[in-house]
Design a protein around this motif. Sequence first.
Motif, short mmCIF file in Angstrom:
data_model
loop_
_atom_site.label_atom_id
_atom_site.label_comp_id
_atom_site.label_asym_id
_atom_site.label_seq_id
_atom_site.Cartn_x
_atom_site.Cartn_y
_atom_site.Cartn_z
N ARG A 1 -1.83 14.45 -12.42
CA ARG A 1 -1.62 15.84 -12.04
C ARG A 1 -1.44 16.60 -13.34
NH1 ARG A 1 3.61 16.83 -12.99
NH2 ARG A 1 5.13 15.20 -12.59
N LYS A 2 -1.46 17.89 -13.27
CA LYS A 2 -1.36 18.68 -14.50
C LYS A 2 -0.11 18.27 -15.29
CE LYS A 2 -1.64 23.30 -16.31
NZ LYS A 2 -1.91 24.69 -16.05
N GLY A 3 -0.34 17.80 -16.50
CA GLY A 3 0.76 17.45 -17.38
C GLY A 3 1.36 16.07 -17.19
N ALA A 4 0.81 15.24 -16.32
CA ALA A 4 1.41 13.93 -16.09
C ALA A 4 0.37 12.91 -15.63
CB ALA A 4 2.50 14.03 -15.04
N VAL A 5 0.59 11.66 -16.03
CA VAL A 5 -0.27 10.55 -15.64
C VAL A 5 0.63 9.41 -15.18
CG1 VAL A 5 -1.93 8.83 -16.46
CG2 VAL A 5 -2.08 11.18 -17.28
N LEU A 6 0.22 8.76 -14.10
CA LEU A 6 0.90 7.58 -13.57
C LEU A 6 -0.11 6.45 -13.62
CD1 LEU A 6 3.33 6.32 -12.03
CD2 LEU A 6 2.24 7.09 -9.93
N ASP A 7 0.26 5.31 -14.22
CA ASP A 7 -0.68 4.21 -14.38
C ASP A 7 0.13 2.93 -14.57
OD1 ASP A 7 -3.24 3.03 -14.68
OD2 ASP A 7 -3.06 3.12 -16.86
N GLN A 8 0.28 2.14 -13.49
CA GLN A 8 1.10 0.95 -13.62
C GLN A 8 0.81 -0.09 -12.54
OE1 GLN A 8 5.39 1.44 -12.10
NE2 GLN A 8 4.91 3.44 -12.98
N ASP A 9 1.41 -1.25 -12.75
CA ASP A 9 1.28 -2.36 -11.82
C ASP A 9 2.46 -2.38 -10.86
OD1 ASP A 9 -1.07 -3.35 -13.02
OD2 ASP A 9 0.11 -4.37 -14.55
N GLY A 10 2.28 -3.13 -9.79
CA GLY A 10 3.36 -3.29 -8.84
C GLY A 10 3.10 -4.49 -7.94
N VAL A 11 4.03 -4.72 -7.05
CA VAL A 11 3.91 -5.76 -6.04
C VAL A 11 4.32 -5.15 -4.71
CG1 VAL A 11 4.78 -7.98 -5.21
CG2 VAL A 11 4.36 -7.65 -7.66
N ASP A 12 3.51 -5.36 -3.70
CA ASP A 12 3.84 -4.96 -2.34
C ASP A 12 4.08 -6.23 -1.53
OD1 ASP A 12 3.30 -2.41 -3.21
OD2 ASP A 12 1.64 -2.05 -1.84
N LEU A 13 5.16 -6.24 -0.79
CA LEU A 13 5.47 -7.35 0.12
C LEU A 13 5.39 -6.79 1.53
CD1 LEU A 13 6.40 -10.27 0.58
CD2 LEU A 13 8.76 -9.43 0.45
N LEU A 14 4.45 -7.31 2.30
CA LEU A 14 4.15 -6.76 3.62
C LEU A 14 4.39 -7.81 4.70
CD1 LEU A 14 0.81 -5.06 2.55
CD2 LEU A 14 3.06 -4.01 2.68
N LYS A 15 5.02 -7.39 5.78
CA LYS A 15 5.23 -8.26 6.93
C LYS A 15 4.23 -7.86 8.00
CE LYS A 15 8.71 -10.01 10.10
NZ LYS A 15 10.14 -9.96 10.47
N VAL A 16 3.51 -8.85 8.54
CA VAL A 16 2.44 -8.60 9.50
C VAL A 16 2.80 -9.25 10.84
CG1 VAL A 16 -0.01 -9.00 10.00
CG2 VAL A 16 0.71 -8.50 7.66
N ALA A 17 2.55 -8.52 11.92
CA ALA A 17 2.71 -9.06 13.27
C ALA A 17 1.65 -8.43 14.16
CB ALA A 17 4.11 -8.76 13.82
N ASP A 18 1.02 -9.23 14.98
CA ASP A 18 0.02 -8.74 15.93
C ASP A 18 -1.07 -7.90 15.27
OD1 ASP A 18 1.36 -9.99 18.09
OD2 ASP A 18 2.74 -8.29 18.22
N GLY A 19 -1.50 -8.33 14.07
CA GLY A 19 -2.62 -7.67 13.40
C GLY A 19 -2.30 -6.36 12.71
#
Length: 129
Positions: A91-109
């Motif tokens: 966005r104007k005046g800022a940059v976001l650029d990084q790694d992460g981890v998502d932990l997701l729980k799945v049920a019934d698709g």
Amino acid sequence: MSDAVKVVQEYFDALAAKDFAKVGGYLADGIVWHQPGANQLSGDKRGADAVNAMIGAMMEISQGSFELALTAPPMGNGDLVAAKIHFSAQRKGAVLDQDGVDLLKVADGQIVEAWLFSADQPAEDTFWG
């Protein structure tokens, strides 16, 4: 590939393609989403509408530039799936650029709960405001 891993792979494929209608189909109506940090988007979101509104806000704040992609195949353990990701936005005046981890729980698709972890949470908080 387990069913849970398949769901998460397809969810991230849709997110990377910015196919938000398809993304929404992977979110259970009663999803609980734990958004980390101390910014305007942080906190627990309850329900698919709340998560979709947060994603919409990310796109608005980033002027449509928010992108997220898997950096490795998702890893499953029963109904839990861990996903190594990279996300970026500008966005104007800022940059976001990084790694992460998502932990997701799945049920019934569908994804029923999500916990997100960012490599540099203070930088993410600064970007989102």
